[in-house]
Each structure stands twice: as structure tokens, then as C-alpha cells.
Design an enzyme around this catalytic site. Structure first.
Site, short mmCIF file in Angstrom:
data_model
loop_
_atom_site.label_atom_id
_atom_site.label_comp_id
_atom_site.label_asym_id
_atom_site.label_seq_id
_atom_site.Cartn_x
_atom_site.Cartn_y
_atom_site.Cartn_z
N HIS A 55 -3.41 0.58 -7.71
CA HIS A 55 -3.20 1.71 -6.80
C HIS A 55 -4.24 2.78 -7.10
O HIS A 55 -4.61 2.99 -8.24
CB HIS A 55 -1.79 2.30 -6.98
CG HIS A 55 -1.34 3.13 -5.83
ND1 HIS A 55 -1.70 4.45 -5.71
CD2 HIS A 55 -0.61 2.83 -4.74
CE1 HIS A 55 -1.18 4.93 -4.59
NE2 HIS A 55 -0.52 3.97 -3.98
N ASP A 58 4.27 -2.75 -2.72
CA ASP A 58 4.17 -3.95 -1.88
C ASP A 58 4.49 -5.23 -2.62
O ASP A 58 4.63 -6.29 -1.99
CB ASP A 58 2.75 -4.03 -1.30
CG ASP A 58 2.50 -2.88 -0.35
OD1 ASP A 58 1.63 -2.04 -0.64
OD2 ASP A 58 3.25 -2.78 0.64
C1 SDX Z 1 -0.59 0.94 -0.49
O1 SDX Z 1 -2.81 5.29 -1.12
C2 SDX Z 1 -1.55 5.04 -1.05
O2 SDX Z 1 -0.78 5.83 -1.39
C3 SDX Z 1 -1.21 3.67 -0.46
C4 SDX Z 1 0.25 3.28 -0.48
C5 SDX Z 1 1.08 4.17 0.44
O3 SDX Z 1 2.29 4.26 0.21
O4 SDX Z 1 0.49 4.69 1.44
O5 SDX Z 1 0.75 3.37 -1.80
C6 SDX Z 1 0.45 1.87 0.03
O6 SDX Z 1 -1.60 0.77 0.15
C7 SDX Z 1 -0.40 0.32 -1.86
C8 SDX Z 1 -1.62 -0.54 -2.30
C9 SDX Z 1 -1.48 -1.91 -1.62
N1 SDX Z 1 -2.68 -2.71 -1.82
C10 SDX Z 1 -2.69 -3.79 -2.61
O7 SDX Z 1 -1.73 -4.13 -3.32
C11 SDX Z 1 -3.98 -4.60 -2.53
C12 SDX Z 1 -4.44 -4.93 -3.94
N2 SDX Z 1 -4.82 -3.66 -4.59
C13 SDX Z 1 -6.27 -3.36 -4.59
O8 SDX Z 1 -6.91 -3.68 -3.39
C14 SDX Z 1 -6.53 -1.96 -5.16
O9 SDX Z 1 -5.77 -1.84 -6.29
C15 SDX Z 1 -6.32 -0.73 -4.30
C16 SDX Z 1 -7.05 -0.80 -3.00
C17 SDX Z 1 -4.85 -0.54 -4.03
C18 SDX Z 1 -6.81 0.48 -5.11
O10 SDX Z 1 -8.15 0.33 -5.24
P1 SDX Z 1 -9.04 1.43 -6.04
O11 SDX Z 1 -8.27 2.61 -6.44
O12 SDX Z 1 -10.27 1.65 -5.24
O13 SDX Z 1 -9.30 0.70 -7.38
P2 SDX Z 1 -10.57 -0.09 -7.68
O14 SDX Z 1 -10.84 -1.04 -6.55
O15 SDX Z 1 -11.64 0.89 -8.04
O16 SDX Z 1 -10.11 -0.94 -8.96
C19 SDX Z 1 -10.47 -0.56 -10.25
C20 SDX Z 1 -10.68 -1.89 -10.97
C21 SDX Z 1 -11.77 -2.76 -10.33
O17 SDX Z 1 -12.28 -3.60 -11.36
P3 SDX Z 1 -13.65 -3.17 -12.12
O18 SDX Z 1 -14.69 -2.92 -11.04
O19 SDX Z 1 -13.29 -1.89 -12.87
O20 SDX Z 1 -13.97 -4.34 -13.01
O21 SDX Z 1 -9.48 -2.68 -10.89
C22 SDX Z 1 -9.75 -3.88 -10.16
C23 SDX Z 1 -11.03 -3.64 -9.37
O22 SDX Z 1 -11.70 -4.86 -9.13
N3 SDX Z 1 -8.60 -4.09 -9.27
C24 SDX Z 1 -7.97 -5.24 -9.12
C25 SDX Z 1 -6.92 -4.97 -8.25
N4 SDX Z 1 -6.94 -3.68 -7.89
C26 SDX Z 1 -8.00 -3.13 -8.53
N5 SDX Z 1 -8.22 -6.46 -9.63
C27 SDX Z 1 -7.37 -7.44 -9.25
N6 SDX Z 1 -6.32 -7.27 -8.41
C28 SDX Z 1 -6.07 -6.05 -7.90
N7 SDX Z 1 -5.04 -5.88 -7.08
#
Ligand code: SDX
Length: 435
Positions: free
Chosen positions: A311, A369
Site C-alpha cells: 500500500h 483487497d
Molecule cells: C487500494 O491509496 C489507497 O488508499 C488505495 C486503497 C483505497 O482504499 O482507496 O487503499 C485501495 O488500492 C489498495 C491497494 C490495492 N492494490 C493491490 O493490492 C495491488 C498490489 N499492490 C501494489 O501494486 C502496490 O503495493 C501498490 C500500488 C498498492 C502501492 O504501490 P507503491 O506505493 O507505489 O509501492 P511501490 O510500487 O513503490 O513498491 C515498493 C516496493 C517495490 O519494490 P522495489 O522497487 O523496492 O524492489 O515494493 C514492491 C515494489 O516492486 N511491491 C510489491 C508489491 N507492492 C509493492 N512487490 C510484490 N507484490 C506487491 N503487491
């Protein structure tokens, strides 16, 4: 919002410019640096793709403490609202008005919403233009936007009464439209709302009853759905809420703004994650396959993410995920599905991920989720409709944020700038002189 004694000073190492900027304090959470004079004073913009360090507005609706895993609606912890704070319409009243309703206010609010649950009879013809297998979110983007063509009496965003009427209409009609999208997809007749049922019971009735036999409302399942709606109602300036605010900043009518929010929520990184998380669990299939799947997630080239994890704000357990897991237990026990293999798989996956350095080091925890798909599947809601339920719940949050923005004297049309990295000015060559 109060002025901090401390100022922020920006000075350039070559001494070319120096700027003092005010710092504002909110009631809780990070302070902000007011950079509005930056461009005028330095000719430069800030650069913040994804708005990781940017506050786009001031708001008093919802607050998240990502490190503590805390979520407050108008100051009330989500755990209290979801467990003993009454039903979803009480949360709607709270988000819209800033305070929980007393008994009289609640009765009046429920009556008003109940009396607006029907949609114009001509709305049904929009559905006929869609294929039966159209994704429900495409249907909702279309039909919610189309509502604007029926309510010319509540489109003036500068009229507080118009804003109030549109808010009620959207909260009241979303369940009807979501249920109509479902009925249309399975070829069953639309079911009209019933004024003798509660908001969530009415939705379950419109979804699962048929003209052929009486439908018996299961109060445990209704309460579970109501809790799902409370947990999804609002969440600060997330992507879809920011979309609604940006659309609203141009003066677009509320129906158009909510349609824009629905479109943004559809994305798998946002509201589409519950649908994607369930598909991920079905793809993993068994606990034995978890190690191989986790290895794929760690391999950056695979593009595979652990859907329902991570998140932008929560760097601790999403409090909604905890409540959603409890709701899972309640619903599966009520339905005699305690041994649901997907639920067991989800808990095993969560345990393994929470002990794995890759996820621990990145502070990746289950979000709202991760479990919501399992609960909704148990309630009989098809996977493709999960995000539609999220949109149904979030409509009140979008509307509350939209109303707050419209009445904010500081609000202007949103228009971010850019760092241009394209071609400098050049002349158009005749076609026979082009490479
Ligand atoms: C919702 O914003 C809100 O409030 C949203 C929400 C709401 O109520 O409105 O809470 C609802 O959208 C919840 C989130 C649902 N999405 C998912 O579950 C999809 C999977 N999650 C990822 O896509 C991700 O975690 C995000 C999009 C939710 C957050 O992305 P960020 O904050 O941009 O984090 P990031 O991509 O910078 O991640 C940091 C690191 C990265 O690795 P490195 O580059 O540091 O090596 O963590 C990794 C990312 O690759 N990472 C994940 C991951 N999420 C982040 N790796 C594997 N699986 C994941 N789910």
C-alpha cells in the site's frame, strides 16, 4: 490548519535564489510546506511523480496513520465504526456531515436515501447496449455518467441544495445500478428496490431475488456486506478520490465526477485488486504452489505482484484487512464453509509472506483487497462485480470529498505542470527532406 513558527527555507548552492516558505500544521499527521510561491520566486517546479510527498488539499474527512495501521473517519477508528458504530448509512451520514447521526437524524437520513433508490425507468435501456459479458465497471462508468441526463434539477454545483440532492441520489442509486449490472449479465430481470428493507438488505434482495419465489434475507450475510461497505467508504486522497476531485475542480457535475472515479478505481493496482487477488489465489491453487509463486513475485522480470499486498500509505497491517479476515470467518462459518480451500490458502500465503524478508523489508502487508474477494465470493457475488461493490461503497467517500473541495475557498482547477524532456523548438521540414 495553523501556521507553524518554523519556516522552510530553500536556498540554491550557487546562491542564485533563496526562498522562505510557510509550514502549516494540521490536527494530526505530517505538516506541509506551502510551495505556492516557488515557481514565481525561482522559475522552477517541484517534481513528484505519483505525488509521494505532495498534499493536494486540506481535508477533515479521513486520516490514515500508515505506520500505526490506523484509519479514522472524521476521527473515529474504523474498528469501532465497523464493529459497533451502526450500519453503513450511519457511516455515510458521518462522512457527509462530520458527526454521527442521533436517532432522529438517522431516521430522516435513511428515509431520504430509501426514497431515492429507484432509477428513471429509461435507465434500463442503457443496459441493452452492452454485451451480456461486459465488465460491470464499464456498465457503471456508462450508467452513472448517464444519470446526469436525468437530473437537470441538481447539476448546479454552486447550489448547496443541488449538491445535497445529488449526493443522496448517488448514494441511493448506486446499489440499484450495481444490482442491475449483475442481473443484466446473467439474463435475469431487474429487481426494483424495496423500501421496507435496510440499505444492504435491499441490495442483496435486488441482487439475488427473482420473481419466481420469495427471497429470504440472511441477516448475518447482510451485516457482512454492510461491514464491507463501511470498510471501503473512504480513504484520504487515493487515486480514484483524487480523480473525482480533479474532475470536480473543472466544475463538472457530480455524476460525471463519480463516473470518472469509477473509471480510475477499475485499475488492478487500485480497486481492481480484490478481483485480481482472488484470481491470484485461484491460480496458485494449493499451498504446495506458494513457494514457486513467491519466487515469481521476487523475480522483477516476471512482473508478478502479490495482489492484495502492499500500500502507498500503510507500511503496517491495513486495519481493514484485519476486519475483513474476521468477516471471512463469520460468513464462512454461517455458510458452513469453514474449510473453504481459498480462505485456507489465503491465510497460508499471508503467513509465509509476513515471514519472508522480501516482503518484510518492503513493509508489504495485506491490504483491504486481500480478503474481500473471499468474503464476496462466499456471499455469492461474482468476481467481476467485486470492484463494482467497492465503487458502491466508495461513492459516499468520493461525494464527501467532492463536496469538501467545492466549498474550499482555496480550491482552483487542478492543473499540474511537468519537466519537459522532449525536442526543443524546431522547424517543420518539407516531406522530401525528412529522414
Ligand atoms: C487500494 O491509496 C489507497 O488508499 C488505495 C486503497 C483505497 O482504499 O482507496 O487503499 C485501495 O488500492 C489498495 C491497494 C490495492 N492494490 C493491490 O493490492 C495491488 C498490489 N499492490 C501494489 O501494486 C502496490 O503495493 C501498490 C500500488 C498498492 C502501492 O504501490 P507503491 O506505493 O507505489 O509501492 P511501490 O510500487 O513503490 O513498491 C515498493 C516496493 C517495490 O519494490 P522495489 O522497487 O523496492 O524492489 O515494493 C514492491 C515494489 O516492486 N511491491 C510489491 C508489491 N507492492 C509493492 N512487490 C510484490 N507484490 C506487491 N503487491
Amino acid at each position: 490548519m495553523t501556521n507553524s513558527e518554523t519556516k522552510a527555507t530553500l536556498s540554491f548552492s550557487d546562491g542564485s535564489a533563496s526562498l522562505e516558505m510557510p509550514i502549516y500544521k494540521g490536527s494530526v499527521g505530517p505538516d506541509v510546506i506551502d510551495i505556492r510561491k516557488l515557481y514565481g520566486a525561482t522559475g522552477m517546479f517541484t517534481y513528484d511523480p505519483g505525488f509521494m510527498s505532495t498534499a493536494a488539499c486540506n481535508s477533515s474527512i479521513t486520516y490514515i496513520d500508515g505506520d500505526k495501521g490506523e484509519l479514522l473517519y472524521r476521527g473515529y477508528p474504523i474498528e469501532q465504526l465497523a464493529v459497533n458504530g451502526g450500519d453503513f448509512l450511519e457511516t455515510c451520514y458521518l462522512l457527509l456531515n462530520g458527526e454521527l447521526p442521533n436517532a432522529t437524524q438517522k431516521t430522516e437520513f435513511v428515509d431520504t436515501v430509501t426514497k431515492h433508490t429507484m432509477v428513471h425507468e429509461q435507465m434500463q435501456f442503457f443496459f441493452r447496449g452492452f454485451r451480456r459479458d461486459a465488465h460491470p465497471m464499464s456498465v457503471l462508468v456508462g450508467t452513472v455518467g448517464a444519470l446526469a441526463s436525468f437530473y437537470h434539477d441538481s447539476l448546479d454545483i454552486n447550489d448547496p441544495h443541488h449538491r445535497e440532492v445529488s449526493a443522496i441520489r448517488l448514494i441511493a442509486k448506486m446499489p440499484t445500478l450495481v444490482a442491475m449490472a449483475y442481473k443484466y449479465s446473467i439474463g435475469q430481470p431487474f429487481v426494483y428496490p424495496r423500501n421496507d428493507l435496510s440499505y444492504s438488505a435491499n441490495f442483496m434482495h435486488m441482487m439475488f431475488s427473482t420473481p419466481c419465489e420469495p427471497y429470504k434475507v440472511n441477516e448475518v450475510l447482510v451485516r457482512a456486506l454492510d461491514r464491507i461497505l463501511i470498510l471501503h467508504a473512504d480513504h484520504e486522497q487515493n487515486a480514484s478520490t483524487s480523480t473525482v476531485r480533479l474532475a470536480g475542480s473543472s466544475g463538472a457535475n457530480p455524476f460525471a465526477c463519480i463516473a470518472a472515479g469509477i473509471a480510475c478505481l477499475w485499475g488492478p493496482a487500485h480497486g481492481g485488486a480484490n478481483e485480481a487477488a482472488l484470481s491470484m489465489l485461484e491460480e496458485i491453487g494449493s499451498v504446495d504452489n506458494i513457494p514457486e509463486f513467491i519466487a515469481q513475485v521476487k523475480d522483477k522480470n516476471s512482473g508478478v505482484k502479490l495482489m492484495g499486498f502492499g500500500h502507498r500509505v500503510y507500511k503496517n497491517y491495513d486495519p481493514r484487512a484485519k476486519l475483513m479476515r474476521e468477516t471471512c470467518y463469520e460468513v464462512l462459518n454461517e455458510l458452513g464453509l469453514q474449510d473453504d480451500p481459498l480462505f485456507k490458502l489465503a491465510m497460508a500465503l499471508e503467513k509465509i509472506a509476513l515471514e519472508d524478508e522480501y516482503f518484510v523489508s518492503r513493509k508489504l502487508y495485506p491490504n483491504v483487497d486481500f480478503y474481500s474477494g473471499i468474503v464476496q465470493r462466499a456471499l455469492g457475488i461474482p468476481t467481476s462485480l467485486f470492484t463494482g461493490i467497492f465503487a458502491l461503497a466508495r461513492t459516499v467517500g468520493w461525494i464527501a470529498q467532492w463536496k469538501e473541495m467545492i466549498s474550499d475557498p482555496e480550491q482552483k482547477i487542478g492543473r499540474p505542470r511537468q519537466l519537459f524532456v522532449g525536442s526543443p523548438k524546431r522547424d517543420v521540414p518539407p516531406i522530401d527532406q525528412r529522414g
